[in-house]
Enzyme design. Structure first.
Site, PDB file in Angstrom:
ATOM      1  N   LYS A 126      -3.891 -23.219  -5.045  1.00 36.71           N
ATOM      2  CA  LYS A 126      -4.889 -23.006  -6.457  1.00 36.71           C
ATOM      3  C   LYS A 126      -6.074 -22.560  -5.960  1.00 36.71           C
ATOM      4  O   LYS A 126      -6.509 -21.275  -6.918  1.00 36.71           O
ATOM      5  CB  LYS A 126      -4.899 -24.368  -7.000  1.00 36.71           C
ATOM      6  CG  LYS A 126      -3.720 -25.202  -7.041  1.00 36.71           C
ATOM      7  CD  LYS A 126      -2.585 -24.740  -8.091  1.00 36.71           C
ATOM      8  CE  LYS A 126      -1.465 -25.631  -8.485  1.00 36.71           C
ATOM      9  NZ  LYS A 126      -0.764 -26.101  -7.398  1.00 36.71           N
ATOM     10  N   LYS A 161      -4.641 -28.875 -13.914  1.00 32.84           N
ATOM     11  CA  LYS A 161      -3.643 -29.221 -12.675  1.00 32.84           C
ATOM     12  C   LYS A 161      -4.110 -29.942 -11.444  1.00 32.84           C
ATOM     13  O   LYS A 161      -5.404 -29.453 -11.265  1.00 32.84           O
ATOM     14  CB  LYS A 161      -2.922 -28.410 -12.490  1.00 32.84           C
ATOM     15  CG  LYS A 161      -3.682 -26.859 -12.266  1.00 32.84           C
ATOM     16  CD  LYS A 161      -2.620 -25.676 -12.118  1.00 32.84           C
ATOM     17  CE  LYS A 161      -3.618 -24.341 -12.289  1.00 32.84           C
ATOM     18  NZ  LYS A 161      -2.657 -23.152 -12.101  1.00 32.84           N
ATOM     19  N   ARG A 211       6.352 -13.905 -10.637  1.00 34.06           N
ATOM     20  CA  ARG A 211       6.151 -14.344  -8.991  1.00 34.06           C
ATOM     21  C   ARG A 211       6.322 -12.940  -8.477  1.00 34.06           C
ATOM     22  O   ARG A 211       7.185 -12.186  -8.433  1.00 34.06           O
ATOM     23  CB  ARG A 211       6.994 -15.147  -8.562  1.00 34.06           C
ATOM     24  CG  ARG A 211       7.131 -15.206  -6.900  1.00 34.06           C
ATOM     25  CD  ARG A 211       5.979 -15.765  -6.164  1.00 34.06           C
ATOM     26  NE  ARG A 211       5.659 -17.035  -6.860  1.00 34.06           N
ATOM     27  CZ  ARG A 211       5.843 -18.206  -6.350  1.00 34.06           C
ATOM     28  NH1 ARG A 211       6.946 -17.935  -5.451  1.00 34.06           N
ATOM     29  NH2 ARG A 211       5.526 -19.147  -6.681  1.00 34.06           N
ATOM     30  N   ARG A 226       9.200 -16.185 -14.662  1.00 37.57           N
ATOM     31  CA  ARG A 226       9.792 -17.475 -14.791  1.00 37.57           C
ATOM     32  C   ARG A 226       9.253 -17.871 -16.196  1.00 37.57           C
ATOM     33  O   ARG A 226       8.223 -18.064 -16.532  1.00 37.57           O
ATOM     34  CB  ARG A 226       9.173 -18.624 -13.755  1.00 37.57           C
ATOM     35  CG  ARG A 226       9.806 -18.531 -12.501  1.00 37.57           C
ATOM     36  CD  ARG A 226       9.235 -17.481 -11.570  1.00 37.57           C
ATOM     37  NE  ARG A 226       7.744 -17.701 -11.517  1.00 37.57           N
ATOM     38  CZ  ARG A 226       7.235 -18.533 -10.674  1.00 37.57           C
ATOM     39  NH1 ARG A 226       7.615 -19.264  -9.910  1.00 37.57           N
ATOM     40  NH2 ARG A 226       5.736 -18.506 -10.669  1.00 37.57           N
ATOM     41  N   ARG A 234       5.670 -24.875 -19.232  1.00 43.95           N
ATOM     42  CA  ARG A 234       5.724 -24.504 -17.942  1.00 43.95           C
ATOM     43  C   ARG A 234       6.933 -23.431 -17.646  1.00 43.95           C
ATOM     44  O   ARG A 234       7.860 -23.909 -18.150  1.00 43.95           O
ATOM     45  CB  ARG A 234       5.869 -25.731 -17.083  1.00 43.95           C
ATOM     46  CG  ARG A 234       4.645 -26.519 -17.023  1.00 43.95           C
ATOM     47  CD  ARG A 234       4.903 -28.073 -16.161  1.00 43.95           C
ATOM     48  NE  ARG A 234       6.078 -28.585 -16.746  1.00 43.95           N
ATOM     49  CZ  ARG A 234       6.662 -29.697 -16.650  1.00 43.95           C
ATOM     50  NH1 ARG A 234       6.093 -30.131 -15.184  1.00 43.95           N
ATOM     51  NH2 ARG A 234       7.596 -30.354 -16.998  1.00 43.95           N
ATOM     52  N   ASP A 274       1.376 -15.818  -8.268  1.00 42.20           N
ATOM     53  CA  ASP A 274       1.808 -16.199  -9.607  1.00 42.20           C
ATOM     54  C   ASP A 274       0.689 -15.610 -10.607  1.00 42.20           C
ATOM     55  O   ASP A 274      -0.427 -15.648 -10.446  1.00 42.20           O
ATOM     56  CB  ASP A 274       1.571 -17.624  -9.734  1.00 42.20           C
ATOM     57  CG  ASP A 274       2.675 -18.311  -9.105  1.00 42.20           C
ATOM     58  OD1 ASP A 274       3.641 -17.551  -8.661  1.00 42.20           O
ATOM     59  OD2 ASP A 274       2.808 -19.562  -8.996  1.00 42.20           O
ATOM     60  N   GLU A 282      -2.352 -18.213  -9.055  1.00 43.69           N
ATOM     61  CA  GLU A 282      -1.967 -18.965  -7.822  1.00 43.69           C
ATOM     62  C   GLU A 282      -1.820 -18.050  -6.815  1.00 43.69           C
ATOM     63  O   GLU A 282      -1.139 -17.242  -7.039  1.00 43.69           O
ATOM     64  CB  GLU A 282      -1.289 -20.160  -7.740  1.00 43.69           C
ATOM     65  CG  GLU A 282      -1.489 -21.230  -8.757  1.00 43.69           C
ATOM     66  CD  GLU A 282      -0.446 -22.446  -8.636  1.00 43.69           C
ATOM     67  OE1 GLU A 282       0.540 -22.313  -7.824  1.00 43.69           O
ATOM     68  OE2 GLU A 282      -0.233 -23.270  -9.548  1.00 43.69           O
ATOM     69  N   ASN A 284       0.481 -18.172  -3.489  1.00 42.14           N
ATOM     70  CA  ASN A 284       1.409 -19.396  -2.793  1.00 42.14           C
ATOM     71  C   ASN A 284       1.762 -18.638  -1.472  1.00 42.14           C
ATOM     72  O   ASN A 284       2.244 -17.724  -1.026  1.00 42.14           O
ATOM     73  CB  ASN A 284       2.662 -19.398  -3.460  1.00 42.14           C
ATOM     74  CG  ASN A 284       2.608 -20.090  -4.604  1.00 42.14           C
ATOM     75  OD1 ASN A 284       2.436 -21.270  -4.916  1.00 42.14           O
ATOM     76  ND2 ASN A 284       2.232 -19.068  -5.707  1.00 42.14           N
TER      77      ASN A 284
END
Length: 319
Positions: A126, A161, A211, A226, A234, A274, A282, A284
């Site tokens: 994050k 979050k 992604r 997504r 979400r 993301d 984000e 990752n």
């Protein structure tokens, strides 16, 4: 050049091979003739200053009826000639940190660790996005409940979050005046003791949480969006989102160009960004996914791109 590919992953018997990016990497490594070794869960350690692992020889096949075979496990040192794929899922807790410290010793002894152990410690997924504020929506990280509540009031609606979650777990959408807002913030911050993140709500999530995969700092030309389903906000696949592969937009490529060089400099060979709408949310680094879905949609071999980069790193610069 035959390499020893050492994989640190969650239990291989419980993966879903049709969607598992680690499995795609193992298939590609085996196709190239490299030797596969599975670290028995919990099998990393240190003896007399050297990183060791309890390793079982591994073979894989793309067959849901039986996708792996393991030989007898034995402990050995990790070092030159080894490529260690670090693919365990978050949380990045104390045990995870300790494993990266062990892998730092392996790296010092000559192993190539993917991704770099120091980077895995440094880049909370994050917080790492906030290293590139020009790419991010308005965001606040705080333990201060009043400050977080004021952020929601300022923007009208926000996503809240924890810093250590994955797969969409414990993510809340809240609006100013929401009667549940106080308890949401109390829960996320453990009553003001833990940091939590607030980001301005992005209605573009209806079109998908994209992604984008970076291989040695360079974006793959296609991403996986997504898309939330039903009454779910979400988009995470783990939360029931539907995956749809798409070409990158110009904005996607701009974001990748902002982030990619720093990831490459830090030895982060395989990274997932993301992106919702035009905004990075984000970065990752622990176990990015979506290789198999993008490969299937566009006939790619993303794991092949990764192993080209790995083999190039091991070989070193051309004379």
């Amino acid at each position: 050049m035959v390499l020893d590919i050492v994989v640190v992953m969650d239990p291989i018997g419980s993966i879903r091979i049709a969607k598992d990016s680690t499995f795609a990497m193992l298939l590609e490594a085996q196709r190239r003739g490299h030797r596969l070794h599975y670290v028995v869960p919990g099998g990393l350690g240190v003896r007399d200053g050297a990183a060791t692992a309890l390793l079982a020889p591994l073979s894989v096949r793309d067959d849901p009826a039986g996708w792996f075979e393991l030989g007898p496990a034995a402990r050995r040192d990790l070092g030159a000639g080894d490529v260690v794929l670090v693919r365990t899922d978050p949380p990045v807790d104390g045990e995870y940190i300790h494993d990266t410290q062990v892998l730092g010793l392996a790296q010092a002894a000559g192993a190539l660790v993917v991704n770099d152990p120091q980077g895995l410690r440094d880049y909370n997924e994050k917080l790492a996005a906030l290293l590139f504020p020009q790419c991010c929506p308005p965001s606040l990280v705080s333990r201060d409940l009043a400050a977080l509540k004021a952020f929601v009031a300022e923007h009208g609606e926000a996503v809240l979050k924890p810093l250590d979650g994955m797969g969409g777990r414990s993510i809340f959408r809240a609006a100013a005046g929401d009667p549940n807002l106080n308890v949401i913030l109390e829960t996320l911050t453990a009553g003001g003791r833990s940091l939590a993140m607030a980001q301005r709500w992005l209605p573009e999530i209806a079109g998908g949480d994209k992604r984008i995969l970076l291989v040695d700092g360079v974006p793959v030309d296609y991403c996986l969006a997504r898309i939330p389903q039903g009454d779910e906000f979400r988009g995470n696949l783990a939360a029931g989102g539907r995956g749809e592969a798409r070409p990158l937009t110009e904005r996607d490529r701009w974001i990748a160009a902002q982030v990619g060089p720093e990831m490459r400099r830090r030895g982060m060979l395989f990274v997932g960004l993301d992106v919702i709408g035009d905004w990075l949310t984000e970065v990752n680094v622990t176990s990015p996914t979506c290789i198999r879905e993008i490969d299937k949609a566009y006939g790619l071999n993303i794991a092949g791109m990764l192993f080209d980069a790995i083999e190039g790193r091991v070989a070193g610069p051309a004379e």
